[in-house]
Design an enzyme around this catalytic site. Structure first.
Site, mmCIF file in Angstrom:
data_model
loop_
_atom_site.group_PDB
_atom_site.id
_atom_site.type_symbol
_atom_site.label_atom_id
_atom_site.label_comp_id
_atom_site.label_asym_id
_atom_site.label_seq_id
_atom_site.Cartn_x
_atom_site.Cartn_y
_atom_site.Cartn_z
ATOM 1 N N HIS A 128 50.088 -29.123 38.928
ATOM 2 C CA HIS A 128 49.598 -29.699 37.916
ATOM 3 C C HIS A 128 50.215 -29.131 36.662
ATOM 4 O O HIS A 128 49.507 -28.479 35.772
ATOM 5 C CB HIS A 128 47.874 -29.231 37.855
ATOM 6 C CG HIS A 128 46.942 -30.395 37.080
ATOM 7 N ND1 HIS A 128 46.113 -31.300 37.869
ATOM 8 C CD2 HIS A 128 47.138 -30.619 35.652
ATOM 9 C CE1 HIS A 128 45.523 -31.801 36.578
ATOM 10 N NE2 HIS A 128 46.180 -31.665 35.480
ATOM 11 N N GLU A 173 49.884 -36.509 38.319
ATOM 12 C CA GLU A 173 50.564 -37.248 37.462
ATOM 13 C C GLU A 173 51.885 -37.114 37.072
ATOM 14 O O GLU A 173 52.337 -36.655 35.888
ATOM 15 C CB GLU A 173 49.648 -37.186 36.041
ATOM 16 C CG GLU A 173 48.112 -37.757 36.205
ATOM 17 C CD GLU A 173 47.392 -37.728 35.132
ATOM 18 O OE1 GLU A 173 48.110 -37.271 33.960
ATOM 19 O OE2 GLU A 173 46.079 -38.164 35.153
ATOM 20 N N GLU A 368 40.715 -38.371 39.505
ATOM 21 C CA GLU A 368 40.020 -37.841 37.842
ATOM 22 C C GLU A 368 39.657 -39.171 37.220
ATOM 23 O O GLU A 368 40.307 -40.283 37.304
ATOM 24 C CB GLU A 368 41.281 -37.381 37.136
ATOM 25 C CG GLU A 368 41.774 -36.126 37.398
ATOM 26 C CD GLU A 368 42.792 -35.484 36.593
ATOM 27 O OE1 GLU A 368 42.924 -35.894 35.327
ATOM 28 O OE2 GLU A 368 43.449 -34.654 36.829
HETATM 29 C C1 FCB Z 1 44.805 -36.012 32.861
HETATM 30 C C2 FCB Z 1 45.173 -34.604 33.372
HETATM 31 C C3 FCB Z 1 44.030 -33.900 33.219
HETATM 32 C C4 FCB Z 1 43.202 -33.802 31.934
HETATM 33 C C5 FCB Z 1 42.814 -35.182 31.702
HETATM 34 C C6 FCB Z 1 42.186 -35.662 30.439
HETATM 35 O O1 FCB Z 1 45.903 -36.917 32.539
HETATM 36 O O2 FCB Z 1 45.778 -34.847 34.435
HETATM 37 O O3 FCB Z 1 44.709 -32.426 33.186
HETATM 38 O O4 FCB Z 1 44.102 -33.263 31.080
HETATM 39 O O5 FCB Z 1 43.961 -36.023 31.460
#
Ligand code: FCB
Length: 461
Positions: A128, A173, A368
């Site tokens: 991450h 991501e 997420e």
């Molecule tokens: C995403 C990230 C996470 C967090 C959210 C708000 O892009 O993966 O770490 O910062 O946004």
């Protein structure tokens, strides 16, 4: 702007049996205890003047490293079935390879054991964004070697934790990491290479493929999580439609097509007009795409908001422009970050993935989804956050609708359990279901925490 919460008049959204309910965090954003691990690119980036809005760092963050038992107890109170966290590569391998930091492995052992004892499935993400600084010095994601190192790192952690961890997420991501970290320079490692950042996409994907091979050989389920956004043209002029397609290609398809179809999308919008080639062409080798094809068992989708695209202005470096959502839809509420709140975007995204990839789309996990709003405890210790409740409620309804429309979604992870270090925004954006007082580390569950707990219980019937 406050949204009114219409639950329970609309009835509860329904989810399939066995649907997993979780929360997500990431190592650099919550752990702290930076002295007990190797340096990462985010440690260095935080030291650069002016890069982090409030001048802060991840040195202490939420001190999750020491306080995880308290945090796991809150997960129990929520009734979670899974916790998505990330392993900090430099915590287990300070240089990214070679010498192992057993203290770091021990930390994740304790965390995983605590989760298993509580009946919560540990779902680690291997990467991450906190690349070991030593690997960055050797080229970082511009170098193919980083992908090979990642495979070795995966082997180390799966050997150690694989007896208790059945499901793994390789990368978080890769689009955002490439774009913000290497193309625009607003995240670590702070490189502003524009289109020369494209090799970062391929090397991250290759790292995923190497790890996937290791994980699958040990019998595990493998996911990759990308940030996904439904992209709409602001009008139907051909230039606008082409710009929207170009943005969709970069943000979504560049990462999903190789995984699901074994090929890169048409990148001609990004090609050098003279050679017809992109910087990506320099780094793809024989066998790479075959290694990528079908290398996920499920897809992790992070959804925050949709994107509007317009034609670029003459002379722009990129083949699209991204106007503000509220220019077109001034009524749309915004989060504290200024992101538009569009729950239907989640439904549109999921059904478009289904339509685009058909049977090649594996089961999906929403790894997420969430929102930042300011909010402090009142004199009675109550943190009222009706906007977050409305956000979660709207998105869970949109998700249930996508499932009813045939998209196979298996789990949902709210971002985030705790207010935490929000990258370039430091501690100024609060995404937590739980308020954190960063001076005392006191945790105060917000109203949304109790709402989510009840929503999970209702969904389970
Ligand atoms: C995403 C990230 C996470 C967090 C959210 C708000 O892009 O993966 O770490 O910062 O946004």
């Amino acid at each position: 702007m406050s949204l009114s919460v219409e639950y329970p008049d609309q009835g509860s959204p329904s989810f399939p049996p066995g649907f997993q309910w979780g929360v997500a965090t990431a190592s650099f954003q919550v752990e702290g205890a930076t002295q007990e691990r190797g340096a990462s690119i985010w440690d260095s980036f935080c030291r650069l003047p002016g890069r982090i809005l409030d001048g802060s760092s991840g040195q202490v963050a939420c001190d999750h490293y020491h306080r995880f038992p308290e945090d796991v107890a809150m997960m129990v109170e929520l009734g979670l079935s899974a916790y998505r966290f990330s392993i900090a590569w430099p915590r287990v391998l300070p240089l990214g390879y070679g010498r192992v930091n057993t203290v770091g492995l021990d930390f994740y052992d304790r965390l995983i054991d605590a989760l298993c004892a509580a009946g919560i499935q540990p779902v680690p993400t291997l990467y991450h964004w906190d690349l070991p600084q030593a690997l960055s010095d050797a080229g970082g994601w511009l170098s193919r070697d980083t992908a090979e190192r990642f495979g070795d790192y995966a082997r180390l952690v799966v050997d150690r934790f694989g007896d208790r961890v059945p499901r793994w997420i390789t990368l978080n991501e890769p689009f955002v990491h490439m774009a913000f970290g290497y193309a625009f320079g607003v995240h670590a490692p702070g490189q502003a290479l524009m289109l020369d950042a494209l090799p970062v996409a391929h090397h991250q994907l290759l790292a995923h493929a190497r790890a996937s091979e290791v994980l699958r050989a040990a019998g595990h389920e493998v996911l990759l999580t990308n940030n996904c956004t439904p992209v709409s043209p602001v009008d139907d002029a051909p230039d606008t439609v082409a710009a929207a397609a170009a943005y969709d290609t970069l943000h979504n398809r560049l990462f999903l097509d190789p995984l699901l179809l074994g090929e890169y999308p048409d990148l001609s919008a990004y090609a050098d007009p003279e050679t017809g080639r992109t910087p990506l062409d320099r780094v793809i080798r024989d066998g790479d795409l075959a290694a990528l094809r079908g290398s996920v068992d499920a897809l992790g989708v992070n959804y925050y908001n949709p994107t509007l695209a317009a034609a670029p202005a003459p002379g722009d470096a990129l083949p699209f422009a991204l106007p503000d959502y509220t220019e077109l839809f001034p009524e749309t509420p915004l989060t504290g970050f200024g992101w538009p709140v569009v729950p239907d975007g989640l439904h549109a995204l999921l059904t478009s993935l289904r339509d685009r990839y058909g049977p090649a789309l594996p089961p999906v996990h929403i790894t997420e989804n969430g929102c930042s709003y300011p909010g402090e405890p009142d004199a009675n210790g109550v943190v009222a956050d009706p906007d977050r409740v409305a956000y979660l409620d709207g998105h869970l309804r949109a998700l249930a609708e996508a499932i009813a429309d045939g998209v196979d979604v298996r789990g949902y992870y709210a971002w985030s359990l705790l207010d935490n270090f929000e990258w370039a925004q430091g501690y100024t954006q609060r995404f937590g279901l739980v308020h954190v007082d960063f001076a005392t580390q006191a945790r105060t569950p917000k109203e949304s925490f109790f709402w989510y707990r009840d929503a999970i219980a209702r969904a389970r019937g």
